[in-house]
Design an enzyme around this catalytic site. Structure first.
Site, PDB file in Angstrom:
ATOM      1  N   THR A   1       0.771  -1.313   0.486  1.00  0.00           N
ATOM      2  CA  THR A   1       0.031   0.257   0.097  1.00  0.00           C
ATOM      3  C   THR A   1       0.851   1.173   0.250  1.00  0.00           C
ATOM      4  OG1 THR A   1      -1.244  -0.969   1.432  1.00  0.00           O
ATOM      5  CG2 THR A   1      -0.996   1.330   1.226  1.00  0.00           C
TER       6      THR A   1
ATOM      7  N   THR B   1       4.589   4.208  -3.386  1.00  0.00           N
ATOM      8  CA  THR B   1       5.696   3.384  -4.090  1.00  0.00           C
ATOM      9  C   THR B   1       4.480   3.103  -4.973  1.00  0.00           C
ATOM     10  OG1 THR B   1       6.770   4.574  -2.300  1.00  0.00           O
ATOM     11  CG2 THR B   1       7.914   3.448  -4.255  1.00  0.00           C
TER      12      THR B   1
ATOM     13  N   ASP C   1       6.427  -4.411  -1.704  1.00  0.00           N
ATOM     14  CA  ASP C   1       5.794  -3.212  -0.395  1.00  0.00           C
ATOM     15  C   ASP C   1       6.848  -1.699   0.074  1.00  0.00           C
ATOM     16  OD1 ASP C   1       3.819  -1.741   1.086  1.00  0.00           O
ATOM     17  OD2 ASP C   1       3.320  -2.982   2.425  1.00  0.00           O
TER      18      ASP C   1
ATOM     19  N   ALA D   1       8.551   1.362   2.625  1.00  0.00           N
ATOM     20  CA  ALA D   1       8.396   1.581   3.419  1.00  0.00           C
ATOM     21  C   ALA D   1       8.919   3.304   3.666  1.00  0.00           C
ATOM     22  CB  ALA D   1       9.389   0.773   4.282  1.00  0.00           C
TER      23      ALA D   1
ATOM     24  N   GLY E   1       3.350   4.445   7.379  1.00  0.00           N
ATOM     25  CA  GLY E   1       2.487   5.590   7.113  1.00  0.00           C
ATOM     26  C   GLY E   1       0.976   5.595   6.909  1.00  0.00           C
TER      27      GLY E   1
ATOM     28  N   GLU F   1       0.272  -5.225   5.862  1.00  0.00           N
ATOM     29  CA  GLU F   1       1.482  -5.310   5.567  1.00  0.00           C
ATOM     30  C   GLU F   1       2.279  -6.118   5.868  1.00  0.00           C
ATOM     31  OE1 GLU F   1       1.639  -0.715   3.658  1.00  0.00           O
ATOM     32  OE2 GLU F   1       2.096  -1.393   5.742  1.00  0.00           O
TER      33      GLU F   1
HETATM   34  C1  A5P Z   1       1.292   2.123   4.592  1.00  0.00           C
HETATM   35  O1  A5P Z   1       0.582   1.940   5.442  1.00  0.00           O
HETATM   36  C2  A5P Z   1       3.106   2.034   4.441  1.00  0.00           C
HETATM   37  O2  A5P Z   1       2.989   0.682   5.063  1.00  0.00           O
HETATM   38  C3  A5P Z   1       3.201   2.049   3.333  1.00  0.00           C
HETATM   39  O3  A5P Z   1       4.097   1.058   2.636  1.00  0.00           O
HETATM   40  C4  A5P Z   1       4.516   2.652   3.625  1.00  0.00           C
HETATM   41  O4  A5P Z   1       4.428   4.406   4.615  1.00  0.00           O
HETATM   42  C5  A5P Z   1       5.455   3.606   2.636  1.00  0.00           C
HETATM   43  O5  A5P Z   1       4.479   4.097   1.486  1.00  0.00           O
HETATM   44  P1  A5P Z   1       4.893   5.768   0.432  1.00  0.00           P
HETATM   45  O6  A5P Z   1       5.628   4.091  -0.595  1.00  0.00           O
HETATM   46  O7  A5P Z   1       3.592   6.097   0.149  1.00  0.00           O
HETATM   47  O8  A5P Z   1       6.194   5.977   1.079  1.00  0.00           O
END
Ligand code: A5P
Length: 224
Positions: free
Chosen positions: A37, A40, A89, A91, A104, A111
């Protein structure tokens, strides 16, 4: 380096796209695939769909599920999720030895279930994600039952204002205390009654870290 526009806005989109496309290239026909999610992963989904592979996907959020389905990916219901061949995924932070902070976007509980169920968990990110040492916040998901008691137990924690509950009914919050020893903190959070999930991912979970840079992708292999 992230791209700076004339108005001063710094974009990491090109780095995210590079990392996401490199990760999509790791997926093979016939695989079961976990889809993360975030912003990215938003680049991963079209890159994976464009490969026209025969793969069975499992999504970590309703948003990912909807976008992936719209793109023509075969997304199955998570109650049949068992073993996955690969999961990809984003981070929020990644350390040199492979500790992650995730969540975030508040999807860290699902996840982590997906990461733990997969043979090869691949982390993708832009050049802002590598850090020397983890720093707060650490996202957490809490049960509504006995919430004041859980908050008192955790002490330095703040509920995210205006955030809806997770799809599983959990309350999304952030642990704001120090992270002197990630393993010790992860164990303490995991042992807290009422805490459903936290965003500290131990290095053993992650097989590969792909970081998009200006001119390519840094691919770090943590384990097979
Ligand atoms: C989702 O809850 C998060 O774990 C995202 O995988 C993580 O915050 C990275 O998000 P971005 O790809 O938007 O930086």
């Amino acid at each position: 380096m992230p791209q700076q526009r004339e108005d001063g806005h710094v974009s990491t989109d090109s780095e995210k796209r590079l990392a996401a496309e490199a990760a999509a290239a790791l997926v093979e026909n016939g695989m079961t695939v976990g889809l993360g999610t975030g912003s990215t992963v938003a680049f991963l989904l079209p890159a994976l769909a464009a490969r026209n592979l025969s793969v069975r996907c499992f999504a970590t959020s309703v948003h990912t599920q909807e976008v992936a389905t719209t793109l023509g990916l075969d997304v199955e219901l998570a109650d049949t999720l068992d073993h996955l061949d690969i999961a990809i995924d984003g981070a929020d932070q990644v350390t040199p030895d492979g500790w992650l902070i995730k969540g975030g976007g508040g999807a860290h509980t699902r996840e982590k279930i997906v990461a733990a169920a997969t043979a090869r968990f691949v982390v993708i990110g832009d050049s802002t994600k590598p850090v020397d040492a983890l720093r707060p916040p650490v996202p957490v998901e809490l049960l509504g039952f006995g919430l004041p008691a859980t908050l008192r137990h955790l002490r330095q924690v703040k509920i995210r204002e205006g955030w809806p509950p997770s799809p599983d009914g959990g309350i999304i919050a952030d642990y704001l205390g120090p992270i002197d020893d990630p393993a010790e903190l992860a164990a303490r959070l995991s042992a807290t009654p009422g805490l459903v999930g936290h965003g500290l991912f131990e290095p053993a979970m992650t097989a590969d870290v792909l970081i998009g840079r200006e001119n390519g992708v840094d691919h770090r292999k943590l384990h097979d």
